[in-house]
Design a protein around this motif. Structure first.
Motif, short mmCIF file in Angstrom:
data_model
loop_
_atom_site.label_atom_id
_atom_site.label_comp_id
_atom_site.label_asym_id
_atom_site.label_seq_id
_atom_site.Cartn_x
_atom_site.Cartn_y
_atom_site.Cartn_z
N GLY A 111 -50.63 -0.70 43.37
CA GLY A 111 -49.62 0.11 44.03
C GLY A 111 -48.48 0.43 43.09
O GLY A 111 -48.33 -0.18 42.03
N ILE A 112 -47.68 1.41 43.47
CA ILE A 112 -46.58 1.84 42.61
C ILE A 112 -45.58 0.72 42.40
O ILE A 112 -45.11 0.50 41.28
CB ILE A 112 -45.90 3.09 43.21
N LEU A 113 -45.27 -0.03 43.44
CA LEU A 113 -44.31 -1.12 43.28
C LEU A 113 -44.82 -2.22 42.36
O LEU A 113 -44.06 -2.77 41.56
CB LEU A 113 -43.95 -1.71 44.65
N SER A 114 -46.10 -2.52 42.42
CA SER A 114 -46.64 -3.56 41.53
C SER A 114 -46.71 -3.05 40.09
O SER A 114 -46.63 -3.84 39.15
CB SER A 114 -48.02 -4.03 42.00
N GLN A 115 -46.87 -1.76 39.89
CA GLN A 115 -46.89 -1.22 38.54
C GLN A 115 -45.56 -1.36 37.85
O GLN A 115 -45.50 -1.57 36.63
CB GLN A 115 -47.28 0.26 38.57
N ILE A 116 -44.47 -1.29 38.60
CA ILE A 116 -43.15 -1.43 37.98
C ILE A 116 -42.61 -2.84 38.12
O ILE A 116 -41.47 -3.10 37.78
CB ILE A 116 -42.16 -0.40 38.55
N GLY A 117 -43.44 -3.76 38.60
CA GLY A 117 -43.08 -5.17 38.62
C GLY A 117 -42.31 -5.63 39.84
O GLY A 117 -41.69 -6.68 39.83
N LEU A 118 -42.35 -4.87 40.94
CA LEU A 118 -41.62 -5.26 42.14
C LEU A 118 -42.51 -5.76 43.25
O LEU A 118 -42.03 -6.15 44.30
CB LEU A 118 -40.79 -4.09 42.67
N GLY A 119 -43.82 -5.72 43.04
CA GLY A 119 -44.70 -6.09 44.14
C GLY A 119 -45.64 -7.20 43.85
O GLY A 119 -46.03 -7.60 42.84
#
Length: 46
Positions: free
Chosen positions: A38-46
């Protein structure tokens, strides 16, 4: 207000805002499908 206004709530600005938002959504969805994250996991938030 002049007819050539490019900023504020005018049709020109709103049209481009919508187009760029649609492109961002499609690019984000494509990236998510290609990476499997997911987009959030790609930027380190998920």
């Amino acid at each position: 207000m002049s007819d050539n206004a490019r900023f504020g709530f005018v049709n020109f600005a709103e049209t481009w805002n919508g187009r760029l938002a649609m492109m961002g959504f499609v690019i984000g969805l494509g990236t998510e499908l290609l990476t499997g994250q997911g987009i959030l996991s790609q930027i380190g938030l998920g």
